[in-house]
Design a protein around this motif. Structure first.
Motif, short mmCIF file in Angstrom:
data_model
loop_
_atom_site.label_atom_id
_atom_site.label_comp_id
_atom_site.label_asym_id
_atom_site.label_seq_id
_atom_site.Cartn_x
_atom_site.Cartn_y
_atom_site.Cartn_z
N ASP A 219 0.93 -1.11 -0.37
CA ASP A 219 -0.25 -0.28 -0.16
C ASP A 219 0.91 1.48 0.36
OD1 ASP A 219 -2.40 -1.53 -0.26
OD2 ASP A 219 -2.39 -1.16 2.30
N SER B 89 0.53 4.05 -3.28
CA SER B 89 -0.04 4.47 -2.73
C SER B 89 0.95 6.43 -3.28
CB SER B 89 -0.69 5.48 -1.50
OG SER B 89 0.40 5.16 -0.66
N THR C 255 -3.12 9.29 -2.21
CA THR C 255 -3.23 8.13 -1.14
C THR C 255 -4.86 8.59 -1.28
OG1 THR C 255 -1.62 9.09 0.97
CG2 THR C 255 -3.53 8.00 1.02
N TYR D 261 -6.49 6.29 -3.72
CA TYR D 261 -6.28 4.07 -3.55
C TYR D 261 -6.80 4.42 -2.30
CZ TYR D 261 -3.14 0.44 -2.67
OH TYR D 261 -3.42 -0.61 -2.18
N ALA D 262 -6.74 4.85 -1.84
CA ALA D 262 -8.50 4.38 -0.41
C ALA D 262 -9.76 4.19 -0.78
CB ALA D 262 -7.70 5.15 0.48
N ASN D 263 -9.60 5.16 -2.06
CA ASN D 263 -11.11 4.98 -2.12
C ASN D 263 -11.04 3.06 -3.37
OD1 ASN D 263 -12.46 7.16 -1.73
ND2 ASN D 263 -11.32 8.46 -3.17
N LEU E 298 -9.59 0.69 -2.43
CA LEU E 298 -10.07 -0.69 -1.50
C LEU E 298 -10.87 -0.39 -1.23
CD1 LEU E 298 -6.12 0.56 0.99
CD2 LEU E 298 -6.62 -1.81 -1.24
N LYS F 86 -10.33 -1.35 6.82
CA LYS F 86 -10.17 -0.34 7.71
C LYS F 86 -8.53 -0.33 8.49
CE LYS F 86 -12.20 1.32 12.75
NZ LYS F 86 -12.80 1.19 13.87
N ARG G 79 -5.53 -0.81 6.79
CA ARG G 79 -5.36 -0.18 5.93
C ARG G 79 -4.55 1.31 5.38
NH1 ARG G 79 -6.11 -4.85 1.31
NH2 ARG G 79 -3.86 -3.29 0.77
N ILE G 80 -5.96 1.46 5.74
CA ILE G 80 -6.57 3.08 5.35
C ILE G 80 -6.29 3.81 6.02
CG2 ILE G 80 -8.46 5.24 4.60
CD1 ILE G 80 -10.38 2.36 3.06
N LYS G 81 -6.38 3.33 7.26
CA LYS G 81 -5.93 4.43 8.87
C LYS G 81 -4.41 4.23 8.91
CE LYS G 81 -7.17 3.18 13.47
NZ LYS G 81 -7.36 2.84 14.51
N LEU H 146 -2.67 4.52 5.96
CA LEU H 146 -1.93 5.24 4.82
C LEU H 146 -2.15 6.62 5.35
CD1 LEU H 146 -4.06 4.10 2.06
CD2 LEU H 146 -1.58 3.77 1.74
#
Length: 373
Positions: free
Chosen positions: A221, A225, A230, A233-235, A237, A259, A261-263, A265
């Motif tokens: 990630d 990203s 970032t 890429y989060a969207n 996911l 959750k 992984r996004i945190k 990032l």
């Protein structure tokens, strides 16, 4: 049982090293270093209990007393008559019962064999899908696949459902899987599959597998990203979060908790000086080495270890008795005498103090007074 004891020691090492990771290292963003720590600690958990070192410590010699068994008469009748005394040792018959614990190594081996066969079967399924026509992109082999496990990778094979992705999303996914392939994350997956087969009874190894896969995804990630942004890429996911994976040997794009992984990032990167925290693992490793591999042996200077032996009358050991304790009993009983030597006569009799003689004949221990006290 030695194998089971070894596996318990492996589990203990793994539990301590993994606890250190969870408490100290998990929140750090040094993902490559975290991956190295997890793999190294897993390997050390198997190696440390297998090592054996001996440390010799010198202590002052202490005079030791050897012991002989004498027999003592209670009544004046025996003292005056000097009658021969016999002590017959009856063997204790213990009923033999089946030892169920002896089956544990076999049961353990059967479970390990079954799990390894399951791993081989899963590998066979994966390679079966790779026989289809593939397309090469940046060193990756693209395998079209619309059902089952999709949007995932195994080594440089990437299984893609092209109908569910736009061109931009496909480029992002390929970049993500390219990181997995170049970092050889699939080798880690194979190692963990074998570790889970060997330590199938230990819940820590399953947590190890989950956390190691989490580190893999954080690492991929981070690299992806950096190229696509970032937020974008989060969207992606979130969009692909509904995808499922049924094969634990592959890296699925959205298998790990989205959750977390996004945190990660959006978390701030750890400062370089916090890498010093990895050094705290060294004392823990030394404690494990000392506890599981060091055997302390105490030795006296200039004194070798001697095995007791019986000698002939020509090689008698003459030593001074140290102490004698005498008691009156209502019956003939074994008496312990502290002394430092005895000798064996040519006829097989062992002479002790008080002229008592002890001889084993036909499985019977016989004692006789040679003169009156």
């Amino acid at each position: 049982m030695e194998l089971l004891l070894y596996l318990l020691k492996v589990s203990a090492c793994m539990a301590l090293l993994f606890s250190f990771y969870l408490l100290v290292l998990r929140k750090l963003t040094f993902f490559k270093t975290n991956r190295f720590y997890l793999l190294a600690s897993l390997l050390l958990s198997f190696v440390i209990p297998a090592l054996q070192f001996t440390v010799q410590r010198i202590v002052e010699p202490v005079q030791r007393a050897s012991y002989a068994v004498l027999f003592e008469e209670k009544s004046e009748m025996y003292r005056q008559s000097g009658a021969n005394l016999q002590l017959k040792l009856e063997p204790i018959v213990i009923a033999k019962s089946f030892n169920w614990y002896s089956l544990l190594p076999y049961a353990y081996g059967i479970v390990v064999a079954i799990l390894l066969l399951v791993t081989i079967w899963r590998l066979f399924r994966l390679f079966k899908h790779t026989r289809t026509k593939t397309e090469r992109i940046n060193g990756l082999k693209i395998v079209p696949k619309n059902v089952g496990f999709t949007n995932c990778s195994f080594f440089n094979y990437v299984f893609i459902d092209q109908h569910s992705l736009t061109d931009t999303e496909l480029r992002v996914l390929l970049r993500h899987e390219e990181v997995h392939a170049k970092q050889y994350h699939s080798i880690d997956k194979l190692i963990m599959m074998m570790a889970k087969a060997v330590l199938w009874f230990n819940p820590i190894v399953y947590m190890y597998d989950k956390v190691l896969e989490e580190v893999h995804e954080y690492e991929a990630d981070e690299a992806t990203s950096a190229n696509f942004g970032t937020a974008s890429y989060a969207n992606l996911l979130l969009k692909l979060a509904v995808s499922k994976n049924s094969t634990p040997l592959i890296h699925n794009f959205v298998k790990s908790p989205i959750k977390e992984r996004i945190k990660m990032l959006f978390n701030a990167k750890s400062e370089d000086r916090r890498k010093l925290m990895y050094l705290f693992a060294l004392p823990l490793g030394l404690v494990l080495v000392w506890g599981f591999t060091i055997d302390v042996v105490y030795a006296s200077p200039n004194v070798g270890l001697q095995q007791p032996s019986l000698t002939s009358v020509e090689n008698q050991v003459h030593r001074k008795p140290i102490s004698i304790e005498k008691r009156s009993k209502d019956y003939l009983v074994p008496k312990t005498l502290e002394m430092e030597g005895a000798f064996l006569e040519s006829n097989g009799e062992i002479n002790h103090l008080y002229d008592a003689k002890v001889k084993v004949f036909d499985g019977i221990l016989m004692a006789k007074r040679s003169r009156l006290i």
